[in-house]
Design a protein around this motif. Structure first.
Motif, short mmCIF file in Angstrom:
data_model
loop_
_atom_site.label_atom_id
_atom_site.label_comp_id
_atom_site.label_asym_id
_atom_site.label_seq_id
_atom_site.Cartn_x
_atom_site.Cartn_y
_atom_site.Cartn_z
N VAL A 21 -35.85 -27.51 -15.19
CA VAL A 21 -34.82 -28.24 -14.43
C VAL A 21 -34.74 -29.69 -14.91
O VAL A 21 -33.66 -30.22 -15.22
CB VAL A 21 -35.15 -28.17 -12.92
CG1 VAL A 21 -34.16 -28.98 -12.12
CG2 VAL A 21 -35.16 -26.73 -12.46
N GLU A 22 -35.92 -30.32 -15.01
CA GLU A 22 -35.95 -31.73 -15.44
C GLU A 22 -35.38 -31.86 -16.85
O GLU A 22 -34.65 -32.80 -17.15
CB GLU A 22 -37.39 -32.26 -15.44
CG GLU A 22 -38.05 -32.37 -14.09
CD GLU A 22 -38.83 -31.12 -13.72
OE1 GLU A 22 -38.43 -30.00 -14.11
OE2 GLU A 22 -39.85 -31.24 -13.02
N ALA A 23 -35.71 -30.88 -17.72
CA ALA A 23 -35.25 -30.97 -19.11
C ALA A 23 -33.72 -30.90 -19.17
O ALA A 23 -33.08 -31.72 -19.85
CB ALA A 23 -35.86 -29.83 -19.92
N VAL A 24 -33.16 -29.95 -18.44
CA VAL A 24 -31.70 -29.81 -18.49
C VAL A 24 -31.02 -31.05 -17.91
O VAL A 24 -30.06 -31.57 -18.48
CB VAL A 24 -31.26 -28.51 -17.77
CG1 VAL A 24 -29.79 -28.52 -17.47
CG2 VAL A 24 -31.62 -27.31 -18.63
N ASP A 25 -31.57 -31.55 -16.80
CA ASP A 25 -30.98 -32.76 -16.19
C ASP A 25 -30.98 -33.91 -17.20
O ASP A 25 -29.98 -34.58 -17.43
CB ASP A 25 -31.79 -33.20 -14.96
CG ASP A 25 -31.50 -32.31 -13.77
OD1 ASP A 25 -30.60 -31.45 -13.91
OD2 ASP A 25 -32.17 -32.46 -12.73
N ALA A 79 -33.05 -23.03 -16.34
CA ALA A 79 -31.99 -23.92 -15.90
C ALA A 79 -30.98 -24.00 -17.03
O ALA A 79 -31.34 -23.91 -18.21
CB ALA A 79 -32.54 -25.30 -15.59
N ALA A 80 -29.71 -24.11 -16.68
CA ALA A 80 -28.69 -24.18 -17.72
C ALA A 80 -27.52 -25.00 -17.23
O ALA A 80 -27.29 -25.12 -16.02
CB ALA A 80 -28.23 -22.77 -18.08
N VAL A 81 -26.80 -25.57 -18.17
CA VAL A 81 -25.60 -26.31 -17.81
C VAL A 81 -24.63 -26.23 -18.99
O VAL A 81 -25.07 -26.05 -20.14
CB VAL A 81 -25.98 -27.79 -17.48
CG1 VAL A 81 -26.42 -28.55 -18.70
CG2 VAL A 81 -24.84 -28.51 -16.81
N GLU A 82 -23.34 -26.30 -18.69
CA GLU A 82 -22.36 -26.34 -19.78
C GLU A 82 -21.66 -27.68 -19.73
O GLU A 82 -21.30 -28.16 -18.65
CB GLU A 82 -21.36 -25.19 -19.63
CG GLU A 82 -22.01 -23.87 -19.95
CD GLU A 82 -21.03 -22.71 -20.00
OE1 GLU A 82 -19.83 -22.94 -19.81
OE2 GLU A 82 -21.50 -21.58 -20.23
N LEU A 83 -21.44 -28.25 -20.89
CA LEU A 83 -20.73 -29.53 -20.90
C LEU A 83 -19.92 -29.64 -22.19
O LEU A 83 -20.26 -29.05 -23.21
CB LEU A 83 -21.71 -30.70 -20.74
CG LEU A 83 -23.03 -30.63 -21.49
CD1 LEU A 83 -22.88 -31.21 -22.85
CD2 LEU A 83 -24.06 -31.38 -20.70
N ARG A 135 -23.57 -25.02 -24.28
CA ARG A 135 -24.42 -24.54 -23.19
C ARG A 135 -25.86 -24.96 -23.49
O ARG A 135 -26.41 -24.60 -24.53
CB ARG A 135 -24.36 -23.02 -23.04
CG ARG A 135 -25.26 -22.53 -21.89
CD ARG A 135 -25.19 -21.03 -21.69
NE ARG A 135 -23.85 -20.61 -21.35
CZ ARG A 135 -23.22 -19.58 -21.94
NH1 ARG A 135 -23.82 -18.91 -22.88
NH2 ARG A 135 -22.00 -19.25 -21.58
N LEU A 136 -26.40 -25.75 -22.56
CA LEU A 136 -27.77 -26.24 -22.69
C LEU A 136 -28.62 -25.41 -21.75
O LEU A 136 -28.31 -25.29 -20.56
CB LEU A 136 -27.78 -27.71 -22.27
CG LEU A 136 -29.09 -28.45 -22.16
CD1 LEU A 136 -29.76 -28.53 -23.52
CD2 LEU A 136 -28.83 -29.85 -21.65
N ARG A 137 -29.68 -24.81 -22.27
CA ARG A 137 -30.45 -23.88 -21.45
C ARG A 137 -31.94 -24.15 -21.67
O ARG A 137 -32.37 -24.41 -22.80
CB ARG A 137 -30.11 -22.46 -21.89
CG ARG A 137 -30.68 -21.37 -21.05
CD ARG A 137 -30.03 -20.03 -21.46
NE ARG A 137 -30.43 -18.97 -20.57
CZ ARG A 137 -31.57 -18.33 -20.65
NH1 ARG A 137 -32.44 -18.65 -21.57
NH2 ARG A 137 -31.86 -17.37 -19.79
N ALA A 138 -32.71 -24.13 -20.59
CA ALA A 138 -34.16 -24.36 -20.73
C ALA A 138 -34.92 -23.35 -19.91
O ALA A 138 -34.48 -22.93 -18.84
CB ALA A 138 -34.51 -25.77 -20.27
N THR A 139 -36.06 -22.95 -20.42
CA THR A 139 -36.97 -22.09 -19.65
C THR A 139 -38.34 -22.72 -19.70
O THR A 139 -38.72 -23.28 -20.73
CB THR A 139 -37.08 -20.67 -20.23
OG1 THR A 139 -37.61 -20.77 -21.54
CG2 THR A 139 -35.77 -19.95 -20.26
N GLY A 140 -39.07 -22.63 -18.60
CA GLY A 140 -40.42 -23.19 -18.58
C GLY A 140 -40.60 -24.07 -17.38
O GLY A 140 -39.70 -24.26 -16.57
N ARG A 141 -41.80 -24.64 -17.32
CA ARG A 141 -42.19 -25.37 -16.11
C ARG A 141 -41.24 -26.52 -15.79
O ARG A 141 -40.92 -26.78 -14.65
CB ARG A 141 -43.61 -25.94 -16.32
CG ARG A 141 -44.22 -26.54 -15.09
CD ARG A 141 -45.70 -26.78 -15.30
NE ARG A 141 -46.00 -27.88 -16.17
CZ ARG A 141 -45.99 -29.16 -15.78
NH1 ARG A 141 -45.70 -29.49 -14.56
NH2 ARG A 141 -46.27 -30.12 -16.63
#
Ligand code: PEP
Ligand code: MG
Length: 825
Positions: free
Chosen positions: A243-247, A171-175, A234-240
């Motif tokens: 999604v929750e981490a990026v949110d 999951a990733a997001v830019e802010l 850019r915040l990016r996460a991989t793993g179980r």
């Protein structure tokens, strides 16, 4: 045990006491009390002169160096020599866990404290301290190496990101950063502390400045991004939990950017979720006034022993009135006559002539230490029960009252390791919620708070100071805690409370069945461990008891429960579900559930040892007594018997034969009992799942235990702190086994249910339903979340997602497939 105890500690060695203390204050601004920090600074009386002292440094190291180790930061010259000498003065085992680092004392202490608070290892914390000047040098153009190199200092994290990238959920997001100070130390520290709670590898990159990505676990690495106001991150996460981490982290970053995200959730800190619900109100402390225990001897040991015995009776009465009607009272009463406490204390009175209170307190400390060292978290949490019993005896011997709430309006109560009797004494009209600075989700206090419907969080020592704070808010489902929330935050908390009120099903609104959008029914059954659990589950609208864990009834027993006693307790539980189906599992002891009275042999690998049905078959008298108790209590009830840990068909026939014998014995004595009874098996060993088609000839129904099935399929011990991500029931290997059991069950017309934790996990239950499961058995408090997760979906939708989940590489991707299907658009 405090949270700081499991983390790397810091020692600040300086010639100046003022400098060391100010540095500590600066570090604590970032981490609060999460990390143990000790100053060894100054010389002479009160440390007021400039200088360092090896003995003081040695003592400081011993204070903060737990199992995770300690990092020592020093200022100039002689400080280093004194620190080296200190290492020679201390226990070599502690010295081996201590690192002296050449990092700068101020920047190094701040960076190291943040890394330690985020759970960094000794080497990572020491490296963080050592590199602490890099960001400053870069900002001033003095750096010798590019920012990306800093990321490599956290080699483990960087490798983890690369390794999981292809397979895991991403999951990733830019802010944009709107904080005028950019991503400065405090928001960065908050981000790191929050990021560590997620099962995901998380990185940040400064897109504007082309710096990074760097792991979100290092203050220095984050500083190296040089993120200024307006820069896009850019915040990016991989793993179980990608999604929750990026949110969550995006929300945290945006909190510092109100202009960019006016509707962002307010800042909060995270404790351990214990009991769902949202509370907001004045904060009060639960005050304990334990009398001082005199360490004096007595002249007449016999009279003193008698005094202790009388106190035990008074304590039993006191606890009896607090815990009446709860499943916990029996365990407390058993502790009050446990020879390990009583005989031990009396021996001390007789041998050492200790007074009764002193003797009993020593016995309590020894017993508590035994619980504290246990591996199983559930059993470890029983330490609080031992203290609860100890406190009651101290009050009976020395006077003093149980912990009380100061008078005043309803409030959020802050407690220090809440005991079960304290939890039971809380007046629900006066308590809006509970923040336990210590404790955990499996303590008896937590269980009582959940059944009383009091929102609660635990393990909040680092978030909630010993004193101070006027108002507090908490969300017991997410673990969020807000201290003195500002008006904007208050509005958000009140919004959550209103949403919860609106969504809560009124009592009687549920009939144990939920309907998917296509009309297909999914049944909600309850997992139950005792009478009050059963009553709460019935009230919550469970269709039946899908799993009665009988071993839980006797977990704290030191003597074997008699057949009549078992029947009586079972009858109480069955009565709560009169007219409804009840699945009673035979004793599932052994493995992580060691019943003291069974005196099990030590095993190298108890999860794969003589446990569950293997143990029952090894002790036929024990099994048959239990079966007779079940049949007698089951008279007039719709009971079914469930056999745990089945791995071969022969085990099922052996239990069936034992059941026949139990029936014959009861019939011969004319004892009224339930007969016949359906007999099903737990499918929680891969061999049983793979052989389900054959086992269907012996078993009347299947109940899939995803907890053990996951552990055995992935060879990852359940509850292992480092294998959490691996031991995930959403793994396609587990889902494939579930699919096989469903198919075998359908072909043989055998009902198939799931009773492991996965049934109550809103991220997995939809996948199970998509695989054809229509009966889910879970803790009743999970009903709402599972209903919400299935709301609006049709079986075809769920089957499509389940199909997708079967075909991915790992659990994170399976969960992501389900999460993506939920997202609108
Ligand atoms: C399971 O293993 O999934 C199960 C329900 O049994 P327990 O958790 O009691 O071992
Ligand atoms: Mg199991």
């Amino acid at each position: 045990m405090s949270g700081a105890a499991g983390r790397v500690g810091l020692v600040l060695v300086s010639h100046s006491r003022v400098l060391a203390e100010a540095t500590e204050a600066l570090a604590r601004q970032m981490t609060g009390e999460a990390v143990a920090i000790a100053c060894a600074a100054g010389a002479g009386d009160g440390g007021t002169e400039l200088g360092t002292d090896a003995t003081a440094i040695a003592a400081a190291i011993e204070r903060v160096c737990g199992p995770a180790g300690a990092v020592v930061l020093m200022d100039i010259g002689g400080a280093i020599l004194s620190a080296e000498t200190a290492l020679e003065l201390i226990d070599p085992a502690i010295a081996a866990r201590t690192r002296l680092t050449g990092g700068p004392i101020v920047e190094g202490a701040v960076a190291a404290a943040v890394r330690a608070a985020a759970g960094g290892t000794l080497d990572q914390v020491a490296a963080e301290a050592r590199q602490a000047l890099v960001p400053k040098a870069e900002q001033l153009g003095e750096a010798e190496r590019p920012a990306a190199a800093v990321a490599a200092t956290d080699a483990a994290a960087a490798v983890a990101v690369a390794a999981t990238d292809a397979a895991a959920a991403v999951a990733a997001v830019e802010l944009a950063i709107a904080d005028p100070g950019g991503l400065h130390a405090r928001p960065a520290a908050r981000l790191i502390t929050r990021a560590v709670a997620f099962d995901a590898a998380i990185t940040l990159e400064n897109v504007t400045a082309a710096r990074g990505p760097v792991p979100a676990s290092s203050l220095i690495a984050l500083a190296s991004l040089g993120a200024r106001r307006g820069d896009v991150l850019r915040l990016r996460a991989t793993g179980r939990q990608a999604v929750e981490a990026v949110d969550a982290l995006a929300a945290l970053l945006q909190r510092d950017a109100p202009a960019a995200a006016p509707a962002a959730p307010p800042a909060s800190c995270h404790a351990i979720p214990v009991a769902p619900g949202v509370a907001l109100g004045p904060m009060v402390r639960l005050v304990r006034s334990m009398p001082e225990v005199p360490e004096t001897t007595v002249d007449d040991p016999a009279a003193e022993a008698e005094r202790l015995r009388r106190a035990l009776v008074l304590a039993a009465q006191d606890l009896g009135s607090a815990l009446r009607g709860t499943d916990i009272l029996d365990a407390h009463q058993a502790l009050l006559c446990d020879p390990a406490l009583v005989d031990e204390a009396i021996a001390r009175i007789e041998r050492e002539r200790c007074n009764a209170a002193w003797a009993f307190r020593q016995a309590i400390h020894a017993a508590a230490a035994i619980y504290r060292r246990l591996d199983d978290p559930y059993l470890r949490a029983r330490e609080a029960d031992v203290h609860d019993v100890g406190d009651a005896v101290m009050r009976a011997l020395l006077g003093g009252a149980a912990a009380v709430l100061p008078d005043g309006p309803p409030a959020v109560v802050v407690a220090e390791d809440l005991t079960p009797s304290e939890a039971a004494r809380l007046d629900t009209r006066r308590v809006l919620g509970v923040i336990d600075r210590r404790g955990g989700p499996t303590s008896h206090a937590a269980i009582l708070l959940r059944s009383a419907g009091i929102p609660a969080v635990a393990g909040a020592a680092a978030l909630v100071p010993d004193a101070g704070g006027a108002r507090a808010g908490l969300d017991g489902a997410t673990g969020e805690v807000w201290l003195d929330p500002d008006p904007e935050t208050t509005i958000e908390i009140e919004r959550r409370q209103a949403a919860l009120r609106a969504s809560r099903r009124p009592p009687g609104a549920r009939d144990g069945r939920l309907r998917l959008a296509c009309g297909r029914e999914v049944e909600l059954w309850a997992n139950v461990a005792g009478p009050s659990d059963a009553r709460a589950a019935r009230e919550a609208g469970a269709l039946g008891i899908g799993l009665l864990r009988t071993e839980m009834l006797f977990l704290d027993r030191v003597d074997e429960p008699g057949e009549d006693e078992q029947a009586e307790l079972l009858a109480e539980i069955f009565a709560a579900f009169a007219g409804a189906p009840i699945v009673v599992r035979t004793l599932d002891a052994g493995g992580d559930k060691a019943l003291p009275y069974l005196e099990l042999d030590a095993e190298t690998n108890p999860s794969l040892g003589v446990r569950g049905v293997r143990l029952s078959l090894a002790r036929p008298a024990l099994l048959e007594a239990q079966l007779r108790a079940i049949l007698v209590a089951g008279r007039g009830h719709d009971i079914r018997v469930l056999v745990p840990m089945v791995s071969t068909a022969a085990e099922v026939s052996a239990v069936r034969a034992a059941l026949e014998r139990a029936h014959a014995t009861l019939a011969a004595t004319g004892a009224a009992h339930r007969w016949p009874v359906a007999t099903g098996i737990m499918v929680e060993v891969p061999s049983a799942a793979l052989m389900a088609e054959r086992l269907a000839r012996q078993a009347d129904f299947f109940s899939i235990g995803t907890n053990d099935l996951t552990q055995h399929t992935l060879a990852a011990e359940r509850g292992h702190p480092r294998l959490h991500a691996l031991a995930d029931p959403a793994h396609p290997a587990v889902l494939r086994l579930v699919r096989g059991v469903v198919e075998a069950g359908h072909a043989a017309k055998r009902p198939v249910s799931v009773c492991g934790e996965a049934a109550g996990d809103p991220g997995v239950a939809p996948l199970l339903v998509g695989l054809g499961i229509t009966r889910l058995s879970m803790c009743a408090s999970a009903f709402d979340a599972v209903e919400d997760a299935l709301a609006g979906a049709s079986f075809a939708d769920l089957a499509a997602v389940a199909e997708e989940a079967l075909a991915v590489d790992d659990a994170a991707a399976a969960r992501a497939a389900r999460a993506a299907a939920r997202r609108p658009g």
